[in-house]
Scaffold this motif. Structure first.
Motif, mmCIF file in Angstrom:
data_model
loop_
_atom_site.group_PDB
_atom_site.id
_atom_site.type_symbol
_atom_site.label_atom_id
_atom_site.label_comp_id
_atom_site.label_asym_id
_atom_site.label_seq_id
_atom_site.Cartn_x
_atom_site.Cartn_y
_atom_site.Cartn_z
ATOM 1 N N GLU A 133 -1.055 5.045 -22.660
ATOM 2 C CA GLU A 133 0.057 5.973 -22.502
ATOM 3 C C GLU A 133 -0.394 7.252 -21.815
ATOM 4 N N ILE A 134 0.428 7.687 -20.883
ATOM 5 C CA ILE A 134 0.285 8.988 -20.245
ATOM 6 C C ILE A 134 1.599 9.729 -20.445
ATOM 7 N N GLY A 186 5.320 6.150 -18.716
ATOM 8 C CA GLY A 186 3.889 6.366 -18.882
ATOM 9 C C GLY A 186 3.251 5.375 -19.834
ATOM 10 N N TYR A 187 4.013 4.391 -20.254
ATOM 11 C CA TYR A 187 3.555 3.384 -21.205
ATOM 12 C C TYR A 187 3.264 2.101 -20.452
ATOM 13 N N PHE A 188 2.065 1.557 -20.609
ATOM 14 C CA PHE A 188 1.771 0.301 -19.911
ATOM 15 C C PHE A 188 0.719 -0.495 -20.672
ATOM 16 N N PRO A 189 0.680 -1.815 -20.456
ATOM 17 C CA PRO A 189 -0.206 -2.675 -21.252
ATOM 18 C C PRO A 189 -1.680 -2.367 -21.037
ATOM 19 N N ARG A 190 -2.434 -2.534 -22.084
ATOM 20 C CA ARG A 190 -3.886 -2.424 -21.979
ATOM 21 C C ARG A 190 -4.404 -3.449 -20.977
ATOM 22 N N GLY A 221 -1.373 0.234 -14.750
ATOM 23 C CA GLY A 221 -0.155 1.018 -14.781
ATOM 24 C C GLY A 221 1.061 0.122 -14.932
ATOM 25 N N PRO A 222 2.243 0.725 -15.127
ATOM 26 C CA PRO A 222 3.444 -0.070 -15.358
ATOM 27 C C PRO A 222 3.859 -0.915 -14.164
ATOM 28 N N ASN A 223 3.373 -0.576 -12.967
ATOM 29 C CA ASN A 223 3.722 -1.360 -11.779
ATOM 30 C C ASN A 223 2.772 -2.535 -11.559
ATOM 31 N N ASP A 224 1.732 -2.608 -12.365
ATOM 32 C CA ASP A 224 0.781 -3.710 -12.280
ATOM 33 C C ASP A 224 1.395 -4.910 -13.004
#
Length: 375
Positions: free
Chosen positions: A169-170, A182-186, A190-193
């Motif tokens: 999270e960022i 700003g939340y994305f999987p470990r 990033g969320p666009n990945d």
């Protein structure tokens, strides 16, 4: 006034003792007390020669105040209507257990959040006082509900339980311009990945036994849930959300568990993306909760050592509030108002019991069949 002498008093007492005592009718013998189940004599967590047999564990997550007699949270109706009168000390967890020795239904209150739900489920599963080898587990709690899918008071059977905490999270004020969250999987960039995240066995997603879930849904989907003025008034505000404006229904829909009580249109969008991603596109976010992944994680571990059967878990959530505000109301205002009392709480608790009890009754009514094989 003449006071009798000590000798006179003693002589009178001796005569009284010598006189025959009139017979009194025999008192009826008190009924023998019911034998105490051996498991209740055993110390919590200690070895027990005769563990209590359990057919169904009803997993409530919280209660508002007392277990009976005030505003009902998730546990009260189960305790009162299922005859859960036998209190069993459970000091290794949040709340004592309650049991019906005739139906062999056990009620548990885990406490709010994945930390408590995990600990409570493990504590029960490892307690030698209980035989849970054939038990079905019904997780039954209230939830936020996505107005895109249904209105408050609706009840959803989950096919997938997804964790909303395990992540990167960022803060939203510092994210790149092309990120919508700003939340994305470990393990991603990033969320666009869009690459497949980490091993799905890492605790981010749990699939409910599909055959059992479908059986429970088919059994209950025709139940007509009552409407109420409170629900009607609240859902009328959600113009542009046709499903939110319909009466409560029983549906299939997946739940996202997170320790943070989040709210708003943007976070509801994130929840939909998150569930879709972790379920491989098969899931649909419908309800927000705080405990279900904790229960499922504990059940996964208990299943490995034969203490419980993970394929006998059902997750049922009823919408007590919406996950986002109606058009024209900002998220902060709506959330703070909801914190004063959910518009759909009473309906959600009642409908949760109505739908869940249908399944409990079916399991108990045909126990000779279901004790050895799931529906």
């Amino acid at each position: 006034m003449r006071i009798p002498s000590l000798a006179t008093l003693v002589a009178g007492a001796m005569l009284s003792l010598a006189a025959p005592v009139p017979a009194t009718p025999a008192l009826a013998a008190d009924p023998a007390p019911a034998p105490t189940p051996a498991a209740l004599v055993c110390a919590p967590g200690a070895p027990c020669a005769q563990p209590l047999p359990v057919r169904v564990v009803v997993v409530s997550l919280f209660e508002i105040g007392k277990d009976e007699g005030d505003v009902a949270g998730e546990f009260q109706l189960w305790k009162a209507r299922r005859g859960l009168t036998q209190r069993i000390p459970f000091p290794q967890s949040f709340h004592d257990l309650y049991y019906n020795p005739e139906t062999q239904v056990l009620g548990m209150v885990t406490g709010i959040g994945t930390a408590r739900s995990t600990a409570a489920t493990m504590a029960l599963g490892l307690d030698p006082r209980f035989d849970l080898s054939q038990a079905y587990w019904l997780v039954a709690g209230i939830a936020g509900i996505d107005p895109e899918d249904a209105t408050i008071g609706s009840v959803a059977w989950a096919r997938y339980v997804v964790d909303g905490d395990l992540s990167h999270e960022i803060d939203a004020r510092e994210i790149p311009a092309d990120w919508k969250t700003g939340y994305f999987p470990r393990g991603t960039q990033g969320p666009n990945d869009t690459r497949t995240p980490l091993d799905p066995a890492g605790g981010e997603v749990f699939a409910v036994n599909p055959a059992l879930e479908r059986w429970a849904y088919d059994l209950t989907k025709g139940i007509a849930l009552p409407d109420s003025p409170a629900i009607v008034a609240e859902r009328a505000k959600f113009t542009g959300y046709p499903r939110a404006q319909e009466p409560p229904v029983v549906l299939e829909g997946d739940t996202l568990s997170a320790m943070t009580f989040w709210h708003g249109e943007k976070l509801t969008g994130w929840a939909n993306d998150w569930v879709r991603r972790w379920s491989g596109g098969k899931g649909e976010f419908v309800t927000s909760a705080m405990e279900d992944t904790g229960v499922m994680q504990a059940m996964t571990y208990l299943d490995r050592i034969g203490r419980a059967d993970r394929d006998r878990v059902l997750v049922l959530r009823a919408g007590s509030n919406f996950t986002m505000p109606p058009p024209g109301v900002d998220a902060a205002t709506y959330l703070l108002r909801e914190n004063e009392g959910y518009a759909g709480l009473e309906a959600a608790v009642e409908n949760l019991y109505t739908v869940g009890s249908k399944v409990v009754d079916a399991l108990l009514g045909d126990w000779n069949r279901y004790k050895d094989a799931t529906p």
